[in-house]
Design a protein around this motif. Structure first.
Motif, mmCIF file in Angstrom:
data_model
loop_
_atom_site.group_PDB
_atom_site.id
_atom_site.type_symbol
_atom_site.label_atom_id
_atom_site.label_comp_id
_atom_site.label_asym_id
_atom_site.label_seq_id
_atom_site.Cartn_x
_atom_site.Cartn_y
_atom_site.Cartn_z
ATOM 1 N N ASP A 35 -11.611 25.712 26.930
ATOM 2 C CA ASP A 35 -11.961 24.785 25.847
ATOM 3 C C ASP A 35 -11.272 25.226 24.559
ATOM 4 O OD1 ASP A 35 -13.594 23.348 27.559
ATOM 5 O OD2 ASP A 35 -15.273 24.718 27.222
ATOM 6 N N GLN A 36 -10.888 24.249 23.766
ATOM 7 C CA GLN A 36 -10.090 24.536 22.570
ATOM 8 C C GLN A 36 -10.810 24.043 21.316
ATOM 9 O OE1 GLN A 36 -6.704 25.836 23.212
ATOM 10 N NE2 GLN A 36 -7.627 25.994 25.240
ATOM 11 N N SER A 37 -10.558 24.714 20.203
ATOM 12 C CA SER A 37 -11.043 24.179 18.915
ATOM 13 C C SER A 37 -9.907 24.168 17.923
ATOM 14 C CB SER A 37 -12.124 25.026 18.274
ATOM 15 O OG SER A 37 -12.896 25.639 19.141
ATOM 16 N N LEU A 38 -9.801 23.075 17.245
ATOM 17 C CA LEU A 38 -8.811 22.966 16.187
ATOM 18 C C LEU A 38 -9.583 23.020 14.876
ATOM 19 C CD1 LEU A 38 -6.724 20.040 17.708
ATOM 20 C CD2 LEU A 38 -6.501 22.466 18.097
ATOM 21 N N VAL A 39 -9.421 24.128 14.175
ATOM 22 C CA VAL A 39 -10.179 24.318 12.937
ATOM 23 C C VAL A 39 -9.302 23.904 11.759
ATOM 24 C CG1 VAL A 39 -11.473 25.966 11.531
ATOM 25 C CG2 VAL A 39 -11.381 26.248 14.018
ATOM 26 N N VAL A 40 -9.714 22.844 11.101
ATOM 27 C CA VAL A 40 -8.928 22.333 9.970
ATOM 28 C C VAL A 40 -9.704 22.668 8.700
ATOM 29 C CG1 VAL A 40 -7.789 20.303 9.007
ATOM 30 C CG2 VAL A 40 -8.196 20.444 11.461
ATOM 31 N N SER A 41 -9.086 23.467 7.857
ATOM 32 C CA SER A 41 -9.802 23.835 6.635
ATOM 33 C C SER A 41 -8.939 23.553 5.418
ATOM 34 C CB SER A 41 -10.198 25.307 6.692
ATOM 35 O OG SER A 41 -9.043 26.087 6.846
ATOM 36 N N GLY A 42 -9.552 23.671 4.280
ATOM 37 C CA GLY A 42 -8.831 23.383 3.030
ATOM 38 C C GLY A 42 -9.813 22.809 2.032
ATOM 39 N N GLU A 43 -9.401 22.784 0.794
ATOM 40 C CA GLU A 43 -10.346 22.288 -0.209
ATOM 41 C C GLU A 43 -10.363 20.766 -0.238
ATOM 42 O OE1 GLU A 43 -8.532 21.899 -4.517
ATOM 43 O OE2 GLU A 43 -8.777 24.002 -3.941
ATOM 44 N N SER A 44 -11.249 20.238 -1.027
ATOM 45 C CA SER A 44 -11.408 18.790 -1.059
ATOM 46 C C SER A 44 -10.095 18.112 -1.469
ATOM 47 C CB SER A 44 -12.514 18.438 -2.056
ATOM 48 O OG SER A 44 -12.660 17.061 -2.098
ATOM 49 N N GLY A 45 -9.672 17.175 -0.674
ATOM 50 C CA GLY A 45 -8.439 16.444 -0.967
ATOM 51 C C GLY A 45 -7.200 17.092 -0.370
ATOM 52 N N ALA A 46 -7.388 18.174 0.364
ATOM 53 C CA ALA A 46 -6.225 18.878 0.922
ATOM 54 C C ALA A 46 -5.628 18.154 2.129
ATOM 55 C CB ALA A 46 -6.620 20.293 1.306
ATOM 56 N N GLY A 47 -6.431 17.320 2.769
ATOM 57 C CA GLY A 47 -5.898 16.554 3.901
ATOM 58 C C GLY A 47 -6.563 16.853 5.231
ATOM 59 N N LYS A 48 -7.770 17.364 5.230
ATOM 60 C CA LYS A 48 -8.463 17.717 6.485
ATOM 61 C C LYS A 48 -8.793 16.466 7.308
ATOM 62 C CE LYS A 48 -11.824 19.716 4.237
ATOM 63 N NZ LYS A 48 -11.416 19.621 2.836
ATOM 64 N N THR A 49 -9.370 15.478 6.612
ATOM 65 C CA THR A 49 -9.767 14.273 7.335
ATOM 66 C C THR A 49 -8.542 13.562 7.887
ATOM 67 O OG1 THR A 49 -11.591 14.130 5.793
ATOM 68 C CG2 THR A 49 -11.154 12.177 7.106
ATOM 69 N N TRP A 50 -7.505 13.520 7.087
ATOM 70 C CA TRP A 50 -6.247 12.889 7.511
ATOM 71 C C TRP A 50 -5.732 13.593 8.765
ATOM 72 C CZ3 TRP A 50 -2.971 9.111 5.078
ATOM 73 C CH2 TRP A 50 -1.708 8.996 5.677
ATOM 74 N N THR A 51 -5.755 14.934 8.715
ATOM 75 C CA THR A 51 -5.255 15.726 9.844
ATOM 76 C C THR A 51 -6.109 15.481 11.091
ATOM 77 O OG1 THR A 51 -4.515 17.383 8.275
ATOM 78 C CG2 THR A 51 -4.697 18.094 10.556
ATOM 79 N N SER A 52 -7.432 15.453 10.893
ATOM 80 C CA SER A 52 -8.322 15.212 12.043
ATOM 81 C C SER A 52 -8.041 13.851 12.665
ATOM 82 C CB SER A 52 -9.786 15.264 11.623
ATOM 83 O OG SER A 52 -10.059 16.500 11.078
ATOM 84 N N ARG A 53 -7.822 12.865 11.780
ATOM 85 C CA ARG A 53 -7.511 11.521 12.292
ATOM 86 C C ARG A 53 -6.223 11.538 13.114
ATOM 87 N NH1 ARG A 53 -7.051 8.177 7.352
ATOM 88 N NH2 ARG A 53 -8.820 9.077 6.279
ATOM 89 N N CYS A 54 -5.205 12.258 12.596
ATOM 90 C CA CYS A 54 -3.911 12.352 13.320
ATOM 91 C C CYS A 54 -4.132 12.980 14.692
ATOM 92 C CB CYS A 54 -2.942 13.241 12.558
ATOM 93 S SG CYS A 54 -2.229 12.451 11.156
#
Ligand SMILES: Nc1ncnc2c1ncn2[C@@H]1O[C@H](COP(=O)(O)OP(=O)(O)OP(=O)(O)O)[C@@H](O)[C@H]1O
Length: 838
Positions: free
Chosen positions: A112-131
């Motif tokens: 099982d894998q986890s992709l941990v996307v972190s960063g401050e607000s507006g850094a692009g986490k949600t965008w990256t998760s959507r991609c």
């Protein structure tokens, strides 16, 4: 020259080559690795419109703040998916996605894998998760193979995004589409690595936003979508008149691309939320907005406040007078029987109103998440592995920080520890185990900070819970004293001596944050007056009613329980179960960086970026990964050695094959020669045989003629020609006896398996006879035996071919068959042999 001078010199040397800086795909190749060189590289790449860069095991993603054509197109997805070595391609979030996907395929533990996307607000986490979700919905799509339900799964997984963003995102000062909750999505894959479902877990929705919006910020998107996008018919259904102003909807004039009701409604339909349910949802939301417009007028100190006339609409589909009572009168219970009603002050009424709105919204959000999960979650038997996407709020440090920031930063400390433990620490330990010469990189081990926050019994959270469980009014100053008493010796904890506000400062891995204590206890208790819950159970809105049906609205016994389950205990528990899941997976880290605070396209502010790089410990990561790269260098050498070895082996194989080929050629040539020689010998033999046959034929003809003649003549009169050709005298016979028979040549040629013993008077005679008969004398073809009596030639033996008949005729001579010296009785009479060719 000091070490610092030489490092600065190296940095200068490195930076001189500015034209090259953007070519560094991996920051581990930067030399020397300093915040300056790393920053310069990232800046150069950003200017060259390259937004992804490897930093060893992590991927750094710089937010371009504008759509980049073709960067995430289907073709690009397929390109990365089908590449034999995607790592050889330009750094991209799809490399991370593909690597995780191949790990699942390879079944390498942990699968099982986890992709941990972190960063401050507006850094692009949600965008990256959507991609990432789009990527998996594309490459792991099973719709073309299976039933159409699967197609709906992919669609639903993607459609969960706009719905959750509409309800959970809001425009803040730092990001127009800021997620106000954390989420962990598990994409469920079957044994063929096809996407068959998904589930989502959310964390800490910022529900206070429903009733309070900071200046220049907005409420959750969904409210603006309703206000801007509803049709006249919908407005009537929702009791939301056109032109009505809502005090909880500030900055409504700000137009955002997120304000798309149609898109949200379509996604809700795709998730299976039917028209009826949608109407109920929107009515609840409209009621919340109406609640925000409720004001309280104070008649007298002893009287409960009154709802403004215009507020007395049918709110929440509950009786207005009951609503008024609940909002303005507090019910106090002393034991089970004694109930005391106490009118609330105006400010208390406002708090109760806000509390009602928040609890409804939070409950609705939770219901929605459960609905989405039911809609896209696959049966446990149908999936075997998952890829988890973690998109949580980054480290936060504002002017005023309270319980929300404490929880968020606590979560970030946990994730940082996971990263450190999983990668940095593990990596250094591996070097030691492998005996690599390694000078340890001092990374920030944040265990001491975590001990300060979550430690028991004297961690901040424990002390806070303890304070909340005391049945007394919260006192910020008192709590500050308690904290100081318990934790003053902790180096991670400090206080600003000049500040008058009760606070405490925590030195997080990403920086120091000052938390104000005022209001923290109330937020932690998050009390909901039970009378409000009972009121909601009476709503005529079936959805609202069901949202609170299970809650113990009477407060019997639940108060004791609600005291225990504080906000931080709930958060701590969910965080611990998240960490447990993460520990059982192979993690992949993506650090999103916000290049400027104003979300301006293609603008790179060095100060902004360097703070973020430091906060996530990227330089330490690169240092350790760079050493890792040396170790790879080692692998490179190994590879080179393998290549040379295989070249040499190839060369040896070629030489051996050439040698074998030559040997084979020689053997073939020799065999051909031998065969040619044998063939020519055989040919010569058969030619000779044919010659002899011909000769024999001719002789036979002559002999027959002669025999006929002879029969008619007297015996002793031998034809000189016959004598010459074939008749011989038997030396054993005292008197020479002429033996009439076939000529010797003929006998030899025609009589198989018969040894014709001819006695001659001497070898010379035989030889001459043979010469006369034109029989070539060859060693081995004829066997010449000497006579035992006179030592002359006794016989010439040959292996004539063909069959012959023996004709024996009695001799007319009396002693023709007698051997001298033998018994005279042994007369056989068969002393004349005729051979006839059959
Ligand atoms: N790769 C990208 N390409 C183009 N624009 C992007 C990209 N990444 C982010 N953005 C832009 O930046 C904005 C902020 O990104 P996003 O909402 O993903 O940030 P976030 O890290 O999730 O923030 P928050 O923690 O506040 O939710 C997006 O709305 C989008 O406009």
């Amino acid at each position: 020259m000091s070490l610092n001078d030489s490092l600065e010199g190296d940095v200068r040397d490195f930076l001189v080559n500015e034209a090259e800086l953007h070519t560094y795909d991996d920051l581990t190749k930067v030399n020397p690795v300093t915040p300056t060189t790393v920053l310069k590289c990232l800046q150069a790449r950003y200017s060259a419109r390259v937004f992804y860069t490897h930093a060893g095991c992590t991927l750094v993603a710089l937010n371009p703040f504008q759509p980049i054509p073709h960067l995430y197109s289907l073709d690009v997805m397929r390109e990365y998916h089908s590449a034999p070595q995607p790592q050889d391609f330009k750094p991209h979030i799809f490399i991370v996605a593909e690597e995780a996907y191949r790990n699942v395929q390879g079944q390498v533990e942990p699968v099982d894998q986890s992709l941990v996307v972190s960063g401050e607000s507006g850094a692009g986490k949600t965008w990256t998760s959507r991609c990432l979700m789009k990527y998996y919905a594309t490459v792991a799509a099973s719709s073309h193979k299976c039933q159409d339900t699967v197609e709906r799964i992919e669609r639903r997984v993607l459609d969960s995004n706009p719905v959750m963003e509409a309800f959970g995102n809001a425009c803040t000062l730092r990001n127009n589409n800021s997620s106000r909750f954390g989420k962990y999505i598990q994409l469920q894959l079957n044994s063929s690595q096809l996407l068959v479902g998904a589930s989502v877990q959310t964390y800490l929705l910022e529900k206070t936003r429903v009733a309070f919006q900071a200046p220049n910020e907005r409420n959750f998107h969904i409210f603006y979508q309703m206000m801007k996008g509803a049709t006249e018919k919908q407005r009537q259904e929702w009791e939301m008149p056109y032109n009505q102003k809502f005090s909880w909807l500030p900055n409504a004039d700000k137009t955002l691309e997120e304000d798309r009701l149609q898109e949200t409604a379509e996604a809700m339909i795709s998730l299976g939320i039917d028209t009826d349910k949608r109407t109920q949802i929107f009515r609840v939301l409209a009621s919340i907005l109406q609640l925000g417009n409720v004001n309280f007028s104070l008649a007298s100190e002893s009287q409960p406040c009154d709802l403004d006339e215009e507020s007395k609409a049918t709110l929440l589909q509950v009786p207005v007078d009951e609503l008024q009572d609940c909002l303005t009168v507090r019910t106090l219970r002393a034991g089970k029987q004694n109930v005391l009603l106490k009118p609330c002050s105006q400010s208390e009424c406002v708090i109760r109103r806000d509390c009602l709105a928040k609890v409804i919204y939070a409950q609705l959000f939770e219901w929605l998440v459960t609905f989405i999960n039911n809609s896209m979650c696959s049966d446990n038997s149908k999936w075997c592995n998952f890829i988890g996407l973690l998109d949580v709020y980054g480290f936060e440090c504002f002017l005023l920080n309270n319980l929300e920031q404490l929880c968020i930063n606590y979560a970030n400390e946990k994730l940082q520890q996971h990263f450190v433990a999983h990668y940095l620490k593990a990596q250094q330990e591996e070097y030691v185990a492998e005996g690599l010469e390694w000078s340890f990189v001092r990374y920030q081990d944040n265990q001491s900070c975590l001990d300060l926050i979550e430690g028991s019994p004297t961690g901040i959270l424990s002390l806070l819970n303890e304070e909340c469980r005391l049945n007394r009014a919260s006192d910020a100053k008192q709590f500050r004293v308690r904290l100081e008493k318990e934790l003053s010796g902790n180096t991670r904890m400090s206080w600003d001596k000049f500040s008058k506000q009760p606070h405490f400062i925590v030195a997080h891995y990403a920086g120091r944050v000052s938390y104000q204590i005022e209001g923290m206890m109330e937020k932690n208790k998050d009390p909901v007056p039970p009378e409000l819950l009972s009121l909601l159970q009476k709503s005529k809105n079936p959805l609202l009613q069901s949202l609170f049906a299970a809650s113990d609205a009477e407060g019997n016994g639940s108060r004791a329980q609600s005291k225990v389950v504080t906000v931080v205990s709930k958060f701590k528990n969910s965080l611990e179960s998240l960490m447990k899941i993460l520990h059982g997976t192979t993690p992949h880290y993506t650090r999103c960086i916000k290049p400027n605070p104003d979300c301006r396209p293609l603008t790179f502010k060095k100060e902004e970026v360097i703070t973020q790089l430091e906060a996530c410990g990227i330089v330490e990561t690169i240092h350790i990964s760079a050493a890792d790269c040396c170790y790879f260098t080692l692998e490179l050498l190994e590879e080179q050695r393998d290549r040379v070895r295989s070249q040499k082996a190839f060369c040896i194989q070629c030489c051996w094959r050439r040698y074998q080929r030559r040997q084979r050629a020689i053997r073939t040539q020799s065999a051909t020669l031998i065969q040619a020689g044998t063939a020519s010998t055989q040919m010569a033999k058969s030619v000779r045989a044919a010659q002899m046959d011909a000769l024999a034929e001719a002789e036979l003809d002559n002999a027959e003629d002669l025999l006929e003649e002879e029969e008619s003549c007297s015996l002793p009169a031998l034809d000189p020609l016959l004598k010459e050709r074939g008749s011989v005298q038997l030396s054993s016979i005292p008197e020479p006896v002429a033996v009439h028979g076939w000529p010797l040549g003929l006998a030899m040629a025609s009589a198989p398996n018969i040894t014709v013993a001819l006695t001659a008077t001497g070898f010379q005679k035989v030889m001459s006879l043979m010469a006369t008969l034109k029989i070539p004398f060859r060693h081995g073809e004829y066997k010449v035996e000497t006579n035992q009596f006179d030592q002359g030639v006794a016989s010439i033996r040959a292996q004539p071919r063909g069959s012959v008949k023996l004709h024996l005729r009695r001799s007319p001579l009396r002693y023709a068959d007698m051997h001298p010296g033998q018994n005279a009785d042994g007369v056989t009479g068969f002393n004349q042999i005729l051979l006839e060719k059959t």
